[in-house]
Design an enzyme around this catalytic site. Structure first.
Site, PDB file in Angstrom:
ATOM      1  N   HIS A 157      96.694  49.092  30.130  1.00 29.10           N
ATOM      2  CA  HIS A 157      97.049  47.937  29.276  1.00 29.10           C
ATOM      3  C   HIS A 157      97.296  46.685  30.110  1.00 29.10           C
ATOM      4  O   HIS A 157      97.997  45.769  29.663  1.00 29.10           O
ATOM      5  CB  HIS A 157      98.294  48.210  28.419  1.00 29.10           C
ATOM      6  CG  HIS A 157      98.302  49.537  27.732  1.00 29.10           C
ATOM      7  ND1 HIS A 157      97.898  49.710  26.438  1.00 29.10           N
ATOM      8  CD2 HIS A 157      98.637  50.768  28.194  1.00 29.10           C
ATOM      9  CE1 HIS A 157      98.005  50.994  26.107  1.00 29.10           C
ATOM     10  NE2 HIS A 157      98.434  51.658  27.163  1.00 29.10           N
ATOM     11  N   SER A 278      86.720  22.202  42.985  1.00 29.71           N
ATOM     12  CA  SER A 278      86.819  21.381  41.787  1.00 29.71           C
ATOM     13  C   SER A 278      86.590  19.931  42.180  1.00 29.71           C
ATOM     14  O   SER A 278      86.987  19.511  43.266  1.00 29.71           O
ATOM     15  CB  SER A 278      88.196  21.550  41.156  1.00 29.71           C
ATOM     16  OG  SER A 278      88.532  20.402  40.378  1.00 29.71           O
ATOM     17  N   LYS A 284      91.490  23.858  44.579  1.00 26.48           N
ATOM     18  CA  LYS A 284      90.817  24.931  43.842  1.00 26.48           C
ATOM     19  C   LYS A 284      89.828  25.745  44.654  1.00 26.48           C
ATOM     20  O   LYS A 284      89.113  25.231  45.493  1.00 26.48           O
ATOM     21  CB  LYS A 284      90.059  24.304  42.665  1.00 26.48           C
ATOM     22  CG  LYS A 284      90.973  23.919  41.530  1.00 26.48           C
ATOM     23  CD  LYS A 284      91.417  25.123  40.770  1.00 26.48           C
ATOM     24  CE  LYS A 284      91.215  24.868  39.276  1.00 26.48           C
ATOM     25  NZ  LYS A 284      91.360  26.083  38.525  1.00 26.48           N
ATOM     26  N   GLU A 291      82.551  34.888  37.357  1.00 28.08           N
ATOM     27  CA  GLU A 291      82.524  34.456  35.953  1.00 28.08           C
ATOM     28  C   GLU A 291      81.109  34.518  35.381  1.00 28.08           C
ATOM     29  O   GLU A 291      80.891  34.923  34.237  1.00 28.08           O
ATOM     30  CB  GLU A 291      83.087  33.046  35.824  1.00 28.08           C
ATOM     31  CG  GLU A 291      84.567  32.972  36.158  1.00 28.08           C
ATOM     32  CD  GLU A 291      85.018  31.537  36.371  1.00 28.08           C
ATOM     33  OE1 GLU A 291      85.390  30.900  35.385  1.00 28.08           O
ATOM     34  OE2 GLU A 291      84.987  31.046  37.517  1.00 28.08           O
TER      35      GLU A 291
END
Ligand code: ARG
Length: 461
Positions: A157, A278, A284, A291
């Site tokens: 979970h 970024s 970043k 992704e």
């Protein structure tokens, strides 16, 4: 002007929009190698059964080799008026060698031709992907061997469950990928029958030798039913289904990478080579490759669902709908190829922050199960009772704002008087993972042995 390949029956040519919706040359040119291979085998067979003369077969063979060079060198002019790769190559062959080129389509139809080409293409794609999956498995197994004894939190979970080792977690993906290879190999075995010689749908009146063409093209045997052979695309669907499951696995791993390299987790750091910055936030390091691997999984499943939907209403045998079978297969193959390569790159380069994983492995009362197991082992409490006692100890620790190991013996004994100092020995992360020696368990020696076994099987030991 009417179509050069079937103009006999027509007075006029197609409307421009007809040509546009009808043509597949824009994408099926990817089949050119398979198409030429199939034609060479077909011509060799026609020679053997006496439907071509030796000089005719020779002219065809040389012509096809010449066309392969033209395509290879970017000199071939693909013509949309010739609709698809099959007619483009055949028309060019007749241009180059004349009459013999026009004999090549004896005892053949584009329907068995495309079914053959496409099977050959999918077979080649499977072989390429199989090598890539094996390479990724090797990379994962190497990293697993390196981190066989490094604890990390195991989750259910996405809540802290029990400590595991990082190597154990990576090997879970090796198992999944091994089944993916099995599924691809299974699809390959089933697709390896040759449709050539089924002709348009009913077979042919010519005395062809289908065993010969099947053998020349590396198929196990000719397909058994001509109607099925020209209208079946379940080989492509099975391939896409196997790819979708593979992509689902890669996507789950990608999701974990995204989580692991977030600041709150900080389990891994991806290399500069596999992160982006970024344009506004200077700090970043974004895991874009992970992704996109996650996203392409959706695209690959989309290809499967798209083709299933195209096929589900088609009466036998061939219908032009089936021309729409190729783009999803090509696109899904490209996507899977990229995902595998990117995942392999991330795995090889990533830095495991083992101190961080170890620290978090012990938080969240992750060794509560070890405590309960000790009560069963040392005091012979029934497991349900032990679970209850441990639950009260967790609540006590939580009230105090400390870990289980920070409770005093007296506080422990307040819940269960027979608890001794020995209990504290099972509450560490290392003791916890070391104790899980059951087959398939997370104990470092088990993980090291598994990683070594995989490297051996993958020829990387
Ligand atoms: N380009 C077609 C395809 O991809 C080839 C088969 C055409 N056959 C036909 N009867 N129109 O499916």
């Amino acid at each position: 002007p009417s179509n050069a390949q079937w103009g006999g029956r027509f007075a006029g040519g197609p409307a421009a929009i007809m040509q546009e919706i009808n043509a597949s040359i824009g994408f099926d040119r990817a089949l050119w190698r398979q198409d030429i291979r199939g034609s060479l085998a077909h011509a060799a067979m026609l020679l053997k059964v006496g439907l071509l003369l030796p000089d005719e077969e020779q002219a065809i063979r040389e012509g096809l080799h010449g066309i392969a060079v033209e395509i290879e060198e970017g000199r071939f002019r693909f013509d949309i008026a010739l609709e698809d790769i099959h007619m483009n190559i055949e028309a060019r062959l007749s241009e180059r060698v004349g009459e013999p080129g026009k004999r090549l389509h004896t005892a053949r139809s584009r329907n068995d031709q495309v079914a053959t080409d496409f099977r050959l293409w999918v077979r080649d794609a499977i072989d390429g992907l199989d090598g890539q999956v094996a390479a990724l498995m090797r990379s994962l197994a190497r990293r697993a061997a390196e981190h066989a004894a490094d604890p990390m939190p195991g989750f259910t979970h996405l809540q802290t469950a029990q400590p595991v080792t990082f190597g154990h977690h990576l090997l879970a993906y090796v198992e999944m990928l091994s089944r993916d290879r099995g599924r691809l190999a299974d699809a390959r075995r089933r697709l390896n029958e040759c449709p050539l010689g089924s002709a348009a749908l009913a077979g042919t009146s010519f005395p062809i030798d289908r065993r010969l063409t099947a053998e020349l093209l590396g198929f196990d045997r000719p397909t058994a039913n001509s109607l099925d052979a020209v209208s079946d695309r379940d080989f492509a669907l099975e391939y896409l289904a196997a790819l979708s499951i593979l992509a689902m696995h890669l996507s789950r791993f990608a999701e974990e990478i995204v989580i692991w390299c977030s600041a709150p987790f900080g389990f891994i750091q991806l290399s500069d080579g596999f992160t982006t910055g970024s344009s506004i936030m200077p700090q970043k390091r974004n895991p874009d490759a992970a992704e996109l691997t996650r996203a392409k999984g959706g695209r690959i499943t989309g290809a499967l669902v798209g083709l299933l939907t195209v096929m589900k209403g088609l009466p036998l045998a061939y219908a032009k709908d089936m021309q729409e079978d190729k783009e999803p297969v090509f696109d899904a193959t490209d996507a899977a190829t990229l995902c595998l390569a990117a995942t392999d790159g991330m795995v090889r380069d990533m830095r495991a922050r083992t101190d961080r994983m170890r620290a978090l492995a012990g938080s969240g009362f992750s060794t509560a199960t070890d405590l309960a197991d000790w009560l069963v082992r040392a005091l012979r409490l029934p497991f349900r009772t032990a679970h209850h006692v441990t639950g009260r100890l967790v609540a006590a620790a939580e009230r105090k704002g400390v870990d289980l190991a920070d409770l005093s013996l007296a506080e422990m004994q307040a819940e269960e008087p027979r608890i001794t100092q020995e209990l504290f020995g099972v509450l560490t992360v290392d003791a916890s993972v070391a104790s899980r020696r059951s087959e398939g368990g997370t104990a470092p020696e088990r993980v090291a042995a598994q990683a070594a076994a995989w490297l051996e099987r993958l020829g990387a030991a």
